[in-house]
Each structure stands twice: as C-alpha cells, then as structure tokens.
Design a protein around this motif. Structure first.
Motif, mmCIF file in Angstrom:
data_model
loop_
_atom_site.group_PDB
_atom_site.id
_atom_site.type_symbol
_atom_site.label_atom_id
_atom_site.label_comp_id
_atom_site.label_asym_id
_atom_site.label_seq_id
_atom_site.Cartn_x
_atom_site.Cartn_y
_atom_site.Cartn_z
ATOM 1 N N GLY A 44 7.887 -0.145 -1.709
ATOM 2 C CA GLY A 44 8.256 0.991 -0.864
ATOM 3 C C GLY A 44 9.439 0.667 0.033
ATOM 4 O O GLY A 44 10.370 1.474 0.173
ATOM 5 N N LEU A 45 9.419 -0.508 0.628
ATOM 6 C CA LEU A 45 10.554 -0.929 1.464
ATOM 7 C C LEU A 45 11.828 -1.052 0.626
ATOM 8 O O LEU A 45 12.910 -0.667 1.075
ATOM 9 N N ARG A 73 -0.168 5.685 -0.879
ATOM 10 C CA ARG A 73 -0.344 4.246 -1.058
ATOM 11 C C ARG A 73 -1.407 3.920 -2.105
ATOM 12 O O ARG A 73 -1.201 3.072 -2.969
ATOM 13 N N HIS A 90 5.060 5.394 -0.389
ATOM 14 C CA HIS A 90 4.407 4.103 -0.677
ATOM 15 C C HIS A 90 3.716 3.572 0.578
ATOM 16 O O HIS A 90 2.680 2.921 0.498
ATOM 17 N N LEU A 91 4.341 3.794 1.716
ATOM 18 C CA LEU A 91 3.844 3.222 2.968
ATOM 19 C C LEU A 91 2.826 4.123 3.661
ATOM 20 O O LEU A 91 2.185 3.690 4.625
ATOM 21 N N THR A 92 2.694 5.354 3.207
ATOM 22 C CA THR A 92 1.848 6.309 3.925
ATOM 23 C C THR A 92 0.862 7.005 2.989
ATOM 24 O O THR A 92 -0.065 6.379 2.501
ATOM 25 N N VAL A 98 2.792 -2.706 -3.256
ATOM 26 C CA VAL A 98 3.143 -1.312 -2.955
ATOM 27 C C VAL A 98 4.019 -1.243 -1.703
ATOM 28 O O VAL A 98 5.029 -0.528 -1.677
ATOM 29 N N VAL A 99 3.674 -1.991 -0.681
ATOM 30 C CA VAL A 99 4.470 -1.989 0.559
ATOM 31 C C VAL A 99 5.870 -2.536 0.293
ATOM 32 O O VAL A 99 6.872 -1.922 0.689
ATOM 33 N N PHE A 100 5.954 -3.667 -0.391
ATOM 34 C CA PHE A 100 7.270 -4.262 -0.656
ATOM 35 C C PHE A 100 8.140 -3.359 -1.531
ATOM 36 O O PHE A 100 9.336 -3.214 -1.297
ATOM 37 N N ASP A 140 -1.778 -4.032 -2.629
ATOM 38 C CA ASP A 140 -1.264 -3.308 -1.472
ATOM 39 C C ASP A 140 0.062 -3.904 -0.993
ATOM 40 O O ASP A 140 0.979 -3.167 -0.620
ATOM 41 N N ASP A 141 0.173 -5.231 -1.008
ATOM 42 C CA ASP A 141 1.438 -5.870 -0.620
ATOM 43 C C ASP A 141 2.561 -5.464 -1.573
ATOM 44 O O ASP A 141 3.682 -5.189 -1.144
ATOM 45 N N ARG A 170 -1.038 1.992 -5.917
ATOM 46 C CA ARG A 170 -1.769 0.778 -6.302
ATOM 47 C C ARG A 170 -2.251 0.862 -7.750
ATOM 48 O O ARG A 170 -2.379 -0.166 -8.421
#
Length: 134
Positions: free
Chosen positions: A55-56, A32, A27-29, A51-53, A48-49, A36
C-alpha cells in the motif's frame, strides 16, 4: 511549455496515479482484509505487513506518476510496470487457491481478473512514454 507527452497521455498518467494512490490508501484502511487474500503463502512476511508495504508503495508510485518531472517520468512508468508485474503472483494465487475478495467470488471472475494486470502494465508504460524522437 513544450512537452513530449500528448494530452491523452497526461490525463491517462494522472488517472493511473490517482488509481494507485486510492488503492494504496485502501490497503492501509478499509480493504486491508481483502488485500490479504491476495498475498501468496510463500511470501516471507506476515500477510498484513505485505499489504501495508505494498500500500505504501502504491501511494508512492501514484504520487510519483502524477508529480515527477518530465526527465524522470518514463523511468517512473517502468518502475510502476515492474510493480504491477511483481504483484501479479497475488492475482494468480487468488485464482488458484479460490480466495474470495473484492467481489471475485467465482473462478470465472478470478480468472477474468488475471487479464487486467497486463492492461495496468501497458497503461503505466504508455502513459509515461517520451514521444520525442531519440
């Protein structure tokens, strides 16, 4: 040390945790953009946010599945199952809106993907279930 989990459950739980951590890193790389495509337009954050959240969250859940002590393992499995349930609308969106990602470039492939989410939910619950009699 005695454990209330079978060998199969332990291997299954660690495999699911590893899968989640790998998915979270993707998700972070490198994936990504692909992720989306699964974010519904009604989510109130930037795609994008989101996806990042997520992923975390996947990295955290994966690590928790692998490393949480026996006392809290079943709870972590329930949280992971809840997470898989909460991201299911993304899979539905990908199907309904015909969004290509992850090689899911036909309606049949996107539809078949919908049946994998219940498997993940069951996997999270079964691999963390406490087998002791209550």
């Amino acid at each position: 040390m005695l454990t209330n989990q079978s060998y199969f459950q332990k291997v299954s739980r660690i495999a699911l945790g590893t899968f989640l951590m790998t998915a979270g890193i993707s998700h972070l790389t490198f994936a990504r953009k692909e992720f989306r495509a699964q974010v519904p337009n009604w989510v109130p954050l930037k795609k994008d946010d989101t996806v990042v959240f997520s992923g975390l969250a996947e990295i955290s859940l994966g690590a928790a599945l692998i490393f949480t002590n026996e006392k809290h393992r079943e709870t972590v499995g329930q949280i992971a199952a809840g997470f898989f349930t909460s991201v299911f609308p993304g899979n539905i969106t990908q199907y309904v809106e015909k969004r290509d990602a992850f090689g899911l470039d036909t309606n049949a492939k996107r539809f078949a993907r919908l049946f994998f989410q219940p498997v993940l939910i069951a996997w999270a619950l079964a691999s963390t279930k406490d087998n002791k009699s209550k």
